[in-house]
Design a protein around this motif. Structure first.
Motif, PDB file in Angstrom:
ATOM      1  N   MET A  71     -21.965  21.472  -3.765  1.00 45.63           N
ATOM      2  CA  MET A  71     -21.676  20.166  -4.359  1.00 45.63           C
ATOM      3  C   MET A  71     -21.354  20.313  -5.827  1.00 45.63           C
ATOM      4  SD  MET A  71     -23.207  17.676  -6.466  1.00 45.63           S
ATOM      5  CE  MET A  71     -24.976  17.773  -6.222  1.00 45.63           C
ATOM      6  N   THR A  72     -22.172  21.131  -6.549  1.00 46.22           N
ATOM      7  CA  THR A  72     -21.935  21.334  -7.976  1.00 46.22           C
ATOM      8  C   THR A  72     -20.613  22.036  -8.206  1.00 46.22           C
ATOM      9  OG1 THR A  72     -24.316  21.458  -8.330  1.00 46.22           O
ATOM     10  CG2 THR A  72     -22.915  22.257 -10.099  1.00 46.22           C
ATOM     11  N   ASP A  73     -20.264  23.011  -7.321  1.00 47.33           N
ATOM     12  CA  ASP A  73     -18.994  23.715  -7.454  1.00 47.33           C
ATOM     13  C   ASP A  73     -17.824  22.753  -7.310  1.00 47.33           C
ATOM     14  OD1 ASP A  73     -20.282  26.078  -7.872  1.00 47.33           O
ATOM     15  OD2 ASP A  73     -20.093  26.773  -5.808  1.00 47.33           O
ATOM     16  N   HIS A  74     -17.893  21.861  -6.326  1.00 49.46           N
ATOM     17  CA  HIS A  74     -16.832  20.868  -6.152  1.00 49.46           C
ATOM     18  C   HIS A  74     -16.705  20.009  -7.407  1.00 49.46           C
ATOM     19  CE1 HIS A  74     -16.114  21.996  -2.109  1.00 49.46           C
ATOM     20  NE2 HIS A  74     -17.161  21.396  -1.561  1.00 49.46           N
ATOM     21  N   PHE A  75     -17.825  19.540  -7.918  1.00 49.16           N
ATOM     22  CA  PHE A  75     -17.793  18.669  -9.085  1.00 49.16           C
ATOM     23  C   PHE A  75     -17.164  19.369 -10.281  1.00 49.16           C
ATOM     24  CE2 PHE A  75     -19.784  17.452 -13.109  1.00 49.16           C
ATOM     25  CZ  PHE A  75     -19.314  16.144 -13.201  1.00 49.16           C
ATOM     26  N   ALA A  76     -17.559  20.607 -10.547  1.00 47.97           N
ATOM     27  CA  ALA A  76     -17.037  21.339 -11.701  1.00 47.97           C
ATOM     28  C   ALA A  76     -15.526  21.525 -11.586  1.00 47.97           C
ATOM     29  CB  ALA A  76     -17.735  22.690 -11.825  1.00 47.97           C
ATOM     30  N   LYS A  77     -15.055  21.920 -10.407  1.00 48.98           N
ATOM     31  CA  LYS A  77     -13.615  22.095 -10.211  1.00 48.98           C
ATOM     32  C   LYS A  77     -12.875  20.770 -10.389  1.00 48.98           C
ATOM     33  CE  LYS A  77     -13.681  26.029  -7.004  1.00 48.98           C
ATOM     34  NZ  LYS A  77     -13.321  26.469  -5.639  1.00 48.98           N
ATOM     35  N   ASN A  78     -13.437  19.714  -9.834  1.00 48.33           N
ATOM     36  CA  ASN A  78     -12.784  18.404  -9.920  1.00 48.33           C
ATOM     37  C   ASN A  78     -12.750  17.898 -11.357  1.00 48.33           C
ATOM     38  OD1 ASN A  78     -12.495  18.520  -7.169  1.00 48.33           O
ATOM     39  ND2 ASN A  78     -14.263  17.198  -6.727  1.00 48.33           N
ATOM     40  N   LEU A  79     -13.839  18.125 -12.085  1.00 48.60           N
ATOM     41  CA  LEU A  79     -13.873  17.684 -13.480  1.00 48.60           C
ATOM     42  C   LEU A  79     -12.843  18.450 -14.305  1.00 48.60           C
ATOM     43  CD1 LEU A  79     -15.180  15.957 -15.674  1.00 48.60           C
ATOM     44  CD2 LEU A  79     -16.901  17.754 -15.964  1.00 48.60           C
ATOM     45  N   ARG A  80     -12.731  19.748 -14.082  1.00 45.64           N
ATOM     46  CA  ARG A  80     -11.731  20.527 -14.820  1.00 45.64           C
ATOM     47  C   ARG A  80     -10.321  20.034 -14.501  1.00 45.64           C
ATOM     48  NH1 ARG A  80     -15.144  24.936 -13.336  1.00 45.64           N
ATOM     49  NH2 ARG A  80     -13.721  25.526 -11.651  1.00 45.64           N
ATOM     50  N   PHE A  81     -10.092  19.696 -13.246  1.00 42.18           N
ATOM     51  CA  PHE A  81      -8.766  19.209 -12.855  1.00 42.18           C
ATOM     52  C   PHE A  81      -8.463  17.859 -13.507  1.00 42.18           C
ATOM     53  CE2 PHE A  81      -5.882  16.926 -10.033  1.00 42.18           C
ATOM     54  CZ  PHE A  81      -4.848  17.842  -9.915  1.00 42.18           C
ATOM     55  N   ALA A  82      -9.431  16.946 -13.512  1.00 42.61           N
ATOM     56  CA  ALA A  82      -9.233  15.629 -14.128  1.00 42.61           C
ATOM     57  C   ALA A  82      -8.964  15.757 -15.618  1.00 42.61           C
ATOM     58  CB  ALA A  82     -10.459  14.750 -13.879  1.00 42.61           C
ATOM     59  N   CYS A  83      -9.616  16.708 -16.275  1.00 45.40           N
ATOM     60  CA  CYS A  83      -9.403  16.919 -17.717  1.00 45.40           C
ATOM     61  C   CYS A  83      -7.991  17.399 -18.005  1.00 45.40           C
ATOM     62  CB  CYS A  83     -10.410  17.921 -18.256  1.00 45.40           C
ATOM     63  SG  CYS A  83     -12.106  17.295 -18.365  1.00 45.40           S
ATOM     64  N   GLY A  84      -7.347  17.976 -16.992  1.00 43.92           N
ATOM     65  CA  GLY A  84      -5.992  18.476 -17.182  1.00 43.92           C
ATOM     66  C   GLY A  84      -4.979  17.403 -17.503  1.00 43.92           C
ATOM     67  N   TYR A  85      -5.327  16.131 -17.291  1.00 42.99           N
ATOM     68  CA  TYR A  85      -4.416  15.039 -17.606  1.00 42.99           C
ATOM     69  C   TYR A  85      -4.484  14.649 -19.083  1.00 42.99           C
ATOM     70  CZ  TYR A  85      -3.433  14.339 -12.685  1.00 42.99           C
ATOM     71  OH  TYR A  85      -3.013  14.519 -11.386  1.00 42.99           O
ATOM     72  N   TYR A  86      -5.321  15.339 -19.842  1.00 41.46           N
ATOM     73  CA  TYR A  86      -5.448  15.067 -21.277  1.00 41.46           C
ATOM     74  C   TYR A  86      -5.032  16.303 -22.065  1.00 41.46           C
ATOM     75  CZ  TYR A  86      -7.808  10.882 -19.768  1.00 41.46           C
ATOM     76  OH  TYR A  86      -8.083   9.680 -19.174  1.00 41.46           O
ATOM     77  N   LYS A  87      -4.782  16.116 -23.350  1.00 40.41           N
ATOM     78  CA  LYS A  87      -4.249  17.199 -24.181  1.00 40.41           C
ATOM     79  C   LYS A  87      -5.205  18.375 -24.275  1.00 40.41           C
ATOM     80  CE  LYS A  87      -3.459  14.557 -27.734  1.00 40.41           C
ATOM     81  NZ  LYS A  87      -3.070  14.118 -29.088  1.00 40.41           N
ATOM     82  N   SER A  88      -6.498  18.106 -24.293  1.00 40.04           N
ATOM     83  CA  SER A  88      -7.461  19.187 -24.461  1.00 40.04           C
ATOM     84  C   SER A  88      -8.845  18.713 -24.037  1.00 40.04           C
ATOM     85  CB  SER A  88      -7.512  19.645 -25.923  1.00 40.04           C
ATOM     86  OG  SER A  88      -8.004  18.607 -26.753  1.00 40.04           O
ATOM     87  N   ILE A  89      -9.741  19.679 -23.813  1.00 40.01           N
ATOM     88  CA  ILE A  89     -11.134  19.351 -23.527  1.00 40.01           C
ATOM     89  C   ILE A  89     -11.757  18.663 -24.739  1.00 40.01           C
ATOM     90  CG2 ILE A  89     -13.397  20.296 -22.956  1.00 40.01           C
ATOM     91  CD1 ILE A  89     -11.376  20.449 -20.682  1.00 40.01           C
ATOM     92  N   ALA A  90     -11.355  19.103 -25.935  1.00 38.25           N
ATOM     93  CA  ALA A  90     -11.893  18.497 -27.157  1.00 38.25           C
ATOM     94  C   ALA A  90     -11.573  17.011 -27.224  1.00 38.25           C
ATOM     95  CB  ALA A  90     -11.337  19.211 -28.386  1.00 38.25           C
ATOM     96  N   GLU A  91     -10.360  16.641 -26.801  1.00 34.72           N
ATOM     97  CA  GLU A  91      -9.991  15.221 -26.808  1.00 34.72           C
ATOM     98  C   GLU A  91     -10.860  14.427 -25.839  1.00 34.72           C
ATOM     99  OE1 GLU A  91      -6.249  12.204 -25.800  1.00 34.72           O
ATOM    100  OE2 GLU A  91      -6.217  14.278 -25.106  1.00 34.72           O
ATOM    101  N   VAL A  92     -11.098  14.987 -24.645  1.00 37.68           N
ATOM    102  CA  VAL A  92     -11.934  14.303 -23.656  1.00 37.68           C
ATOM    103  C   VAL A  92     -13.345  14.111 -24.204  1.00 37.68           C
ATOM    104  CG1 VAL A  92     -12.962  14.472 -21.358  1.00 37.68           C
ATOM    105  CG2 VAL A  92     -10.581  15.153 -21.717  1.00 37.68           C
ATOM    106  N   CYS A  93     -13.914  15.154 -24.810  1.00 36.89           N
ATOM    107  CA  CYS A  93     -15.267  15.061 -25.377  1.00 36.89           C
ATOM    108  C   CYS A  93     -15.320  14.020 -26.491  1.00 36.89           C
ATOM    109  CB  CYS A  93     -15.714  16.418 -25.905  1.00 36.89           C
ATOM    110  SG  CYS A  93     -15.995  17.656 -24.618  1.00 36.89           S
TER     111      CYS A  93
END
Length: 270
Positions: free
Chosen positions: A1-23
């Motif tokens: 479950m945690t593996d799915h969540f981590a992969k999905n979160l990384r994929f969703a962040c891909g729609y933004y310029k950077s991880i820093a922007e999301v944070c």
């Protein structure tokens, strides 16, 4: 479950310029966010709610197997970030932001948006809008959440846009963040009262049905405040029957798309 969540979160962040922007936009600590991305930690209930609100998702959707999550987001190849130096005409957008930047200050915050759905004729759609200030202007996110009667799956749409105040009118232009297949423009009357309650105007967009017909509809923005329970607000978004009593009568009356005998154009109304 945690593996799915981590992969999905990384994929969703891909729609933004950077991880820093999301944070930054989530106001989450970068080190802690990296632990979510790596799968080492699961977010607390509060952090999970903030993630769901930000990305316009339900918690169970973030926990889906990764291939299902990708299909849910209607995956397409990511586009490159547009560099302002390569497109000098984009400087005009910065100038537009500066022209009426201070006039938008009173309109920052959350709204329910109401209009007759372009893809579900005869139904009123309620969405959640967040208008906020960023470094170089005022921007907003519009989140749709609805469940069609014939399906059990809850559908989402996330739109990112920019707001401009030009000569006593508020202009909102956004695009569908996940696919990039839609651009919508909304023009609102500002309010000159001290207390902000509702804003009326017109919305121009494309229906989500197969015909993708350009449509124009009256729209009402209902002000909620600068700080709200976003999870609760999103749960109230969706399609409503005009004959029901969930939406008050004056607001429904303001949404009716009629043209008076002496009108030659489809016009907004106060």
């Amino acid at each position: 479950m945690t593996d799915h969540f981590a992969k999905n979160l990384r994929f969703a962040c891909g729609y933004y310029k950077s991880i820093a922007e999301v944070c930054r936009r989530l106001k989450l600590n970068r080190a802690q966010f990296n632990r979510y991305l790596s799968g080492r930690h699961k977010p607390s209930a509060n952090a999970m709610m903030r993630l769901c609100d930000f990305f316009g998702m339900e918690e169970f959707e973030f926990l889906l197997p990764h291939d299902q999550f990708q299909r849910l987001l209607q995956v397409k190849p990511r586009t490159q970030t547009i560099e302002r130096s390569n497109y000098p005409e984009l400087e005009h957008l910065t100038k537009l932001h500066r022209t009426g930047d201070s006039n938008l200050e009173k309109y920052l915050g959350y709204y329910f948006e109401y209009y007759y759905s372009l893809s579900s004729p005869g139904k009123i759609l309620r969405t959640l809008i967040c208008i906020e200030r960023q470094e170089d202007g005022v921007y907003y996110q519009r989140t749709e959440r609805f469940q069609e009667a014939s399906k059990n799956v809850i559908s989402h749409g996330v739109y990112n846009g920019a707001a401009f105040f030009l000569t006593d009118r508020i202009f909102l232009v956004d695009y569908e963040a996940r696919t990039g297949y839609e651009i919508t423009e909304t023009i609102l009357f500002p309010t000159f009262r001290n207390k902000l309650s509702r804003l009326n105007g017109l919305k121009l967009g494309v229906s989500g049905s197969g015909e993708r017909m350009p449509c124009c509809t009256r729209v009402v923005y209902e002000y909620l405040g600068r700080s709200i329970n976003k999870h609760r607000a999103l749960s109230l978004c969706g399609l409503y029957d005009p004959a029901g009593d969930e939406i008050d009568a004056p607001l429904k009356e303001a949404l009716v798309n009629t043209i008076a005998p002496n009108e030659w154009h489809f016009r907004a109304r106060h």
